[in-house]
Design a protein around this motif. Structure first.
Motif, PDB file in Angstrom:
ATOM      1  N   LEU B 285       0.872  -1.169   0.000  1.00 18.51           N
ATOM      2  CA  LEU B 285       0.000   0.000   0.000  1.00 18.51           C
ATOM      3  C   LEU B 285       0.914   1.225   0.000  1.00 18.51           C
ATOM      4  O   LEU B 285       1.753   1.373   0.886  1.00 18.51           O
ATOM      5  CB  LEU B 285      -0.865  -0.021   1.266  1.00 18.51           C
ATOM      6  N   ASN B 287       1.456   5.252   0.260  1.00 17.42           N
ATOM      7  CA  ASN B 287       0.729   6.344   0.923  1.00 17.42           C
ATOM      8  C   ASN B 287       1.498   7.653   0.888  1.00 17.42           C
ATOM      9  O   ASN B 287       2.721   7.665   0.811  1.00 17.42           O
ATOM     10  CB  ASN B 287       0.525   6.014   2.413  1.00 17.42           C
ATOM     11  N   PHE B 361      -4.736  -5.460   6.782  1.00 23.46           N
ATOM     12  CA  PHE B 361      -5.066  -4.119   6.302  1.00 23.46           C
ATOM     13  C   PHE B 361      -5.670  -3.243   7.410  1.00 23.46           C
ATOM     14  O   PHE B 361      -5.209  -2.138   7.702  1.00 23.46           O
ATOM     15  CB  PHE B 361      -6.033  -4.235   5.121  1.00 23.46           C
ATOM     16  N   GLU B 362      -6.690  -3.786   8.052  1.00 22.37           N
ATOM     17  CA  GLU B 362      -7.419  -3.027   9.069  1.00 22.37           C
ATOM     18  C   GLU B 362      -6.487  -2.623  10.224  1.00 22.37           C
ATOM     19  O   GLU B 362      -6.499  -1.477  10.685  1.00 22.37           O
ATOM     20  CB  GLU B 362      -8.579  -3.890   9.592  1.00 22.37           C
ATOM     21  N   PHE B 365      -4.177   0.095   9.245  1.00 25.48           N
ATOM     22  CA  PHE B 365      -4.908   1.355   9.183  1.00 25.48           C
ATOM     23  C   PHE B 365      -5.049   1.974  10.579  1.00 25.48           C
ATOM     24  O   PHE B 365      -4.793   3.171  10.774  1.00 25.48           O
ATOM     25  CB  PHE B 365      -6.289   1.123   8.547  1.00 25.48           C
ATOM     26  N   LEU B 368      -1.691   3.345  11.745  1.00 23.39           N
ATOM     27  CA  LEU B 368      -1.306   4.579  11.051  1.00 23.39           C
ATOM     28  C   LEU B 368      -2.187   5.749  11.469  1.00 23.39           C
ATOM     29  O   LEU B 368      -1.711   6.868  11.645  1.00 23.39           O
ATOM     30  CB  LEU B 368      -1.382   4.387   9.536  1.00 23.39           C
ATOM     31  N   VAL B 379      -5.172  10.465   8.405  1.00 26.70           N
ATOM     32  CA  VAL B 379      -5.115   9.582   7.238  1.00 26.70           C
ATOM     33  C   VAL B 379      -6.226   9.920   6.245  1.00 26.70           C
ATOM     34  O   VAL B 379      -6.168   9.526   5.083  1.00 26.70           O
ATOM     35  CB  VAL B 379      -5.204   8.078   7.627  1.00 26.70           C
ATOM     36  N   ASP B 380      -7.225  10.673   6.693  1.00 27.09           N
ATOM     37  CA  ASP B 380      -8.322  11.042   5.776  1.00 27.09           C
ATOM     38  C   ASP B 380      -7.879  12.041   4.715  1.00 27.09           C
ATOM     39  O   ASP B 380      -8.441  12.094   3.630  1.00 27.09           O
ATOM     40  CB  ASP B 380      -9.492  11.682   6.546  1.00 27.09           C
ATOM     41  N   SER B 384      -3.664   7.250  -0.766  1.00 23.90           N
ATOM     42  CA  SER B 384      -3.241   5.851  -0.755  1.00 23.90           C
ATOM     43  C   SER B 384      -3.456   5.227  -2.118  1.00 23.90           C
ATOM     44  O   SER B 384      -4.368   5.624  -2.839  1.00 23.90           O
ATOM     45  CB  SER B 384      -4.035   5.054   0.282  1.00 23.90           C
ATOM     46  N   LEU B 386      -3.204   1.297  -4.259  1.00 22.37           N
ATOM     47  CA  LEU B 386      -2.978  -0.146  -4.169  1.00 22.37           C
ATOM     48  C   LEU B 386      -2.461  -0.753  -5.458  1.00 22.37           C
ATOM     49  O   LEU B 386      -1.848  -1.795  -5.448  1.00 22.37           O
ATOM     50  CB  LEU B 386      -4.291  -0.845  -3.806  1.00 22.37           C
TER      51      LEU B 386
END
Lengths: 267, 544
Positions: B285, B287, B361-362, B365, B368, B379-380, B384, B386
């Motif tokens: 991923l 970012n 993944f979760e 997240f 981070l 993070v919003d 990101s 993939l």
């Protein structure tokens, strides 16, 4: 309010080459992307959703294509679609613009019969026909507005700023309606981490012709009145001639001579 | 058996007349001028011979003939280096690897359970990446009896060579000679650990076939037995920095012989064949997060790299000035369109990549999200990606900064032809990251110099780029450069973390290792190449 966004997965156009001997696309190394115009259409739908919270807008994307088209739909979910349907079946293989329109129209009618607005890209960057959305609108019997750059919802109508040769035109239509989108102010946005994560939790259904009750005689190669006879790359544009401008008098003389020699103007 | 003694191999050579060559300085300058310069734009390159060997036998033939004629050889890969290593400033011969791009084969090491590829050194990193991506191997590429080609092709995710120097058009041979690195060295290190095996033609015209792990120094010595003599190599005694480093010869008392040649900038011999380890392509991923202050960004980096199980691939940094450059071009460069989606008050960006699976993944997240919040961002508001298409957008934005810098300098060159940018390449140890950043900014802010900072912050290795507006500013920049080098060394770092020393950074190498250290390197060179046949004046000036 329900907005259906029709999307297509396409090979990345600037990297596509045609094998001059076989006349087929050289696919090795070409990645597939969500058609940029479809992405702009989706972006417009997301803007409407954000600016009209009172409408409680739901965005549904529908695509037809091979199983790997799921990647393009996943991207739609990352960019703000609420759910996605992929119509994927060998029975659809070889569909021309008419058969594709039929399949997608059936998809819309069966999956989201209560739609208010359909947004689509003005054309796909691979085939460039720009015919599928128009044919869908015809098959559905709804008004269509093409080459939109901005869409607004005003008094239960859709109002579209559209590109014309000499500038822009504002056109509105009652809903349900279909609008195709040009670029406008939309960009191919990079999603946030949260959007990437959430996309994986949203519904993405893969459906066959039978699942949506499409008559197999209406789709695929045998239901396609047109066929692609040949694919070839357009001839490469030759580089223009550059006139050295360091001495403007000499440059002007050279330019004049060039225009006369090439019959652009007469002496 | 492991030993510190290696016996060189006498191999056949091609007839010298059969080696493709261009002879004469005039001919070379008129049709092949590119071969006299590299990305450093260092002037003064010229040559009497330009060779295009096809294989090791051709190279042996060239070495024998040039040795006989006392003609120095400059080794030329893809000439993407920026310290002038491939510029033939001493004349003589250029040995180009343009015709040595063959993939010899692929195999699998059962002990380490890893695939490796055998190639000629002229292949570029980009070409290698494509060959691996599209699995362009046929049955004849099996290096032994077992059908590893078939097995390799069956691995669905495919394989990659993980080291990614920003310039992917660099030749593999040059990348090994420079011990190139790039962003991913944060996780994978530089080229060094990925080199499994080398074949090197030395000054005697014989070949050293060096398998990693086979020749280890004893009492800080190697013995190379050629048909003529035994060469005793004393490993230099300086202590290399803990930080990322590409300056000077690798030196450790119990080192592997292969490491002496990796990063030696071609001064000890010519690499003719390479085995490189490969890894299965990880799912990652990519970012970007945006920060209001540089301090927040540095805090985020510190937190990010302290969480071991995240297994970060790379961490890259862009300062406020780099950001302003991007903003200034966003209207004219469509690839920068996404810059408009970044919060207005952003001053600093951190790009990073994390391997993940659906199961993790979760969790990633959540982690981070937590450290982003602690670093006053979210993070919003970040980005990101993939898939490779999306990642490409990130790459284009990252690469836009050096491109804009270069275009600004090009314009200024119209007024001052000798003007150039000054790009640092220094690393420090983890605990001095904030110190060096503060030092850079404070020192530069006391001047009127225009500058941007970006780079591999995961390794505490950022590039300060000074953009002088005139020749006085260039001189001032050079003075600061020296100050920076001294400070980096003081902070346990290197004066060159990835670009190497080449012909233009000799004085900084001396700041790092002192005269004695450089003299020890020179002594290794004299033992292996007494006449200065190979890559003269790289790393240090050649004195016969």
């Amino acid at each position: 309010m329900k907005i259906v966004v029709l999307v297509k997965q396409v090979p990345e156009a600037d990297k596509v080459a045609v094998d001059p001997e076989t006349g087929t696309l050289i696919r090795e190394g070409i990645t597939s992307i969500l058609n940029p115009y479809c992405e702009y259409a989706l972006d417009e739908a997301v803007k409407l959703k954000n600016t009209h919270p009172e409408e409680n807008i739901e965005i549904i994307t529908i695509s037809m294509g091979p199983p790997q088209t799921k990647m393009a739909l996943l991207r739609c979910l990352e960019l703000g679609a609420d759910k996605a349907y992929l119509l994927s079946d060998r029975k659809f293989a070889g569909s021309d613009v008419w058969a594709t329109s039929t399949a997608l129209k059936e998809g819309v009618v069966n999956l989201e019969p209560e739609f208010d607005l359909i947004l689509a890209g003005k054309q796909a960057i691979d085939g460039d026909t720009a015919q599928v959305p128009a044919e869908i609108a015809e098959q559905l019997g709804v008004p269509q507005i093409t080459y939109g750059v901005k869409v607004q919802i005003v008094d239960k109508k859709v109002e579209v700023k559209r590109e014309i040769e000499t500038g822009y035109q504002i056109v509105s239509a009652r809903m349900p309606a279909l609008v195709t989108m040009s670029k406008g102010s939309n960009i191919r946005r990079i999603p946030s981490m949260k959007e990437v994560l959430n996309a994986r939790k949203k519904p993405l259904e893969v459906l066959t012709a039978d699942d949506i009750g499409i008559d197999e005689n209406k789709v695929g190669l045998k239901a396609s009145p047109t066929q692609v006879a040949r694919i070839f790359a357009p001839p490469e544009k030759v580089g223009g001639e550059i006139i050295d401008g360091s001495d403007h008098i000499v440059a002007a003389k050279n330019l004049l001579e060039f225009l006369i020699v090439n019959n652009y103007i007469k002496e | 058996m492991v030993s510190n003694i290696i016996i060189s191999q006498k191999e056949d050579c091609s007839p010298f007349e059969d080696v493709r060559a261009i002879k004469g300085e005039e001919a070379i300058l008129s049709t092949h001028q590119d071969y006299c310069i590299d990305e450093s734009k260092l002037a003064g390159g010229y040559a009497d011979w330009l060779f295009f060997p096809k294989n090791e036998r051709d190279i042996i033939s060239i070495v024998n003939k040039m040795k006989e004629d006392k003609t120095p050889i400059t080794i030329s890969g893809a000439r993407t280096g920026i310290v002038g290593s491939a510029v033939p400033t001493c004349g003589g011969a250029i040995l180009s690897f343009d015709d040595m791009k063959q993939v010899k084969g692929i195999s699998y090491d059962k002990d380490t359970q890893k695939y490796f590829v055998r190639i000629q050194p002229g292949l570029t990193l980009e070409e290698l990446a494509d060959i691996l991506k599209y699995k362009r191997f046929s049955q004849e590429h099996n290096l032994d009896e077992e059908d590893w080609v078939q097995a390799f092709k069956k691995v669905e995710r495919g394989h990659i060579f993980p080291v990614d120097p920003t310039e992917m058009t660099a030749a593999v041979g040059g990348s090994i000679a420079a011990n190139a690195s790039g962003g991913r060295s944060f996780k994978y290190g530089a080229m060094r650990p990925w080199v499994k095996h080398l074949r090197v033609v030395i000054e005697s015209g014989e070949v050293l076939d060096i398998e990693r792990g086979q020749y280890i120094a004893v009492n800080s010595k190697f013995i190379i037995k050629t048909s003529e003599k035994d060469i005793e190599i004393d490993i230099p005694t300086y202590k290399m920095p803990e930080a990322k480093n590409a300056a000077g010869l690798y030196a450790k008392p119990d080192m592997d012989l292969v490491d002496l040649f990796i990063g030696s900038e071609g001064i000890l011999g010519i690499i003719t064949e390479v085995d490189l380890w490969l890894i299965e392509k990880p799912e990652v991923l990519t970012n970007a997060l945006f920060f209001k202050t540089e301090e927040d960004a540095i805090n985020f980096v510190k937190k990010l790299r302290s969480i071991e199980n995240l297994d970060i691939e790379y961490i890259e940094f862009f300062d406020k000035n780099a950001f302003n450059l991007l903003r200034s071009r966003r209207k004219t460069n469509p690839e920068l369109a996404n810059i408009d989606t970044i919060p207005e008050d952003t001053t600093t960006a951190i790009f990073f990549e994390i391997p993940f699976s659906d199961d993790t993944f979760e969790e990633i997240f959540v982690t981070l999200d937590e450290i982003a919040t602690e670093s006053n961002t979210s993070v919003d508001s970040g980005w990101s990606a993939l898939d490779d298409n999306e990642r490409d957008k990130f790459r284009k934005i990252r690469h836009a900064v050096p491109e804009i810098v270069n275009s600004i300098i090009s314009k200024r060159k119209a007024t001052y032809p000798n003007l150039h940018k000054l790009g640092t390449d220094m690393s420090v140890t983890d605990n001095h990251l904030q110190d060096i950043m503060t030092f850079y900014h404070q020192t530069l802010k006391e001047t009127t110099l225009e500058y941007v900072i970006w780079g591999h912050i995961g390794d505490n290795h950022v590039h300060v780029n000074i953009l002088p507006k005139n020749m006085e500013e260039l001189d001032l920049g050079k003075q600061l450069y020296k100050e920076f080098a001294k400070k980096a060394v003081e902070y346990g770092g290197s004066v060159s973390a990835e670009h190497g020393i080449g012909k233009i950074k000799h004085e900084y190498l001396e700041i790092m290792y002192g005269e004695e250290g450089v003299e020890q390197m020179r002594s290794v060179k004299r033992k292996l190449d007494p006449e200065g046949l190979f890559n003269r004046d790289n790393v240090f000036s050649f004195t016969g």
